[in-house]
Motif scaffolding. Structure first.
Motif, PDB file in Angstrom:
ATOM      1  N   ALA A  11       1.945   5.905  -7.092  1.00 49.16           N
ATOM      2  CA  ALA A  11       0.975   6.804  -7.515  1.00 49.16           C
ATOM      3  C   ALA A  11       0.882   9.137  -7.094  1.00 49.16           C
ATOM      4  O   ALA A  11       0.935   9.486  -8.696  1.00 49.16           O
ATOM      5  CB  ALA A  11      -0.530   6.638  -6.805  1.00 49.16           C
ATOM      6  N   GLN A  20       0.902  -1.019   0.389  1.00 49.15           N
ATOM      7  CA  GLN A  20       0.484   0.087   0.006  1.00 49.15           C
ATOM      8  C   GLN A  20       0.407   1.674  -0.025  1.00 49.15           C
ATOM      9  O   GLN A  20       0.429   2.154  -0.446  1.00 49.15           O
ATOM     10  CB  GLN A  20      -0.771   0.054   1.041  1.00 49.15           C
ATOM     11  N   ALA A  60      -2.034  -0.167  -9.598  1.00 49.84           N
ATOM     12  CA  ALA A  60      -2.353  -1.663  -9.835  1.00 49.84           C
ATOM     13  C   ALA A  60      -1.473  -1.860  -9.327  1.00 49.84           C
ATOM     14  O   ALA A  60      -0.176  -1.682  -9.708  1.00 49.84           O
ATOM     15  CB  ALA A  60      -3.576  -2.647 -11.443  1.00 49.84           C
ATOM     16  N   SER A  84      -4.247   8.634  -9.987  1.00 50.94           N
ATOM     17  CA  SER A  84      -4.954   8.667  -8.740  1.00 50.94           C
ATOM     18  C   SER A  84      -4.472   6.852  -7.814  1.00 50.94           C
ATOM     19  O   SER A  84      -4.643   6.128  -7.009  1.00 50.94           O
ATOM     20  CB  SER A  84      -6.646   8.734  -9.766  1.00 50.94           C
ATOM     21  N   ASP A  85      -4.397   5.969  -9.217  1.00 50.52           N
ATOM     22  CA  ASP A  85      -4.376   4.882  -8.432  1.00 50.52           C
ATOM     23  C   ASP A  85      -3.442   4.077  -9.303  1.00 50.52           C
ATOM     24  O   ASP A  85      -3.585   4.398 -10.823  1.00 50.52           O
ATOM     25  CB  ASP A  85      -5.627   3.778  -8.966  1.00 50.52           C
ATOM     26  N   GLY A 144       2.627   1.238  -3.077  1.00 48.46           N
ATOM     27  CA  GLY A 144       1.257   2.278  -4.158  1.00 48.46           C
ATOM     28  C   GLY A 144       1.154   3.392  -4.071  1.00 48.46           C
ATOM     29  O   GLY A 144       0.913   4.557  -5.589  1.00 48.46           O
ATOM     30  N   LYS A 145       1.662   4.644  -3.052  1.00 47.33           N
ATOM     31  CA  LYS A 145       0.697   5.589  -3.119  1.00 47.33           C
ATOM     32  C   LYS A 145       1.932   6.575  -3.227  1.00 47.33           C
ATOM     33  O   LYS A 145       2.088   7.356  -3.910  1.00 47.33           O
ATOM     34  CB  LYS A 145       0.527   5.939  -1.228  1.00 47.33           C
TER      35      LYS A 145
END
Length: 75
Positions: A11, A4, A20, A17-18, A7-8
């Protein structure tokens, strides 16, 4: 948690914004200057220094997260 956080970081660095877990950094428009920002953010957020070549070798959120987890498990 590592995935997580990565990913942040990705991004924010890629201005998306997102992301995968299997999205490839380079396919998303990433390049060495953005990777350098990501390298600093990973050290700041997770407290682990990842060499640039490892970041290039593991070019998905899932891949670099697994690599970081394995390094943390050894420490």
């Amino acid at each position: 948690m590592t995935q997580q956080t990565i990913g942040k970081i990705w991004a924010e660095a890629l201005n998306l914004s997102d992301i995968a877990e299997d999205d490839d950094f380079f396919a998303l428009g990433g390049h060495s200057l953005i990777m350098a920002k990501i390298q600093v953010a990973i050290t700041r957020e997770l407290g682990v220094e990842i060499p640039m070549d490892e970041l290039f070798r593991h070019s998905t959120v899932k891949g670099i997260s697994a690599h970081i987890e394995s390094r943390l498990a050894v420490s």
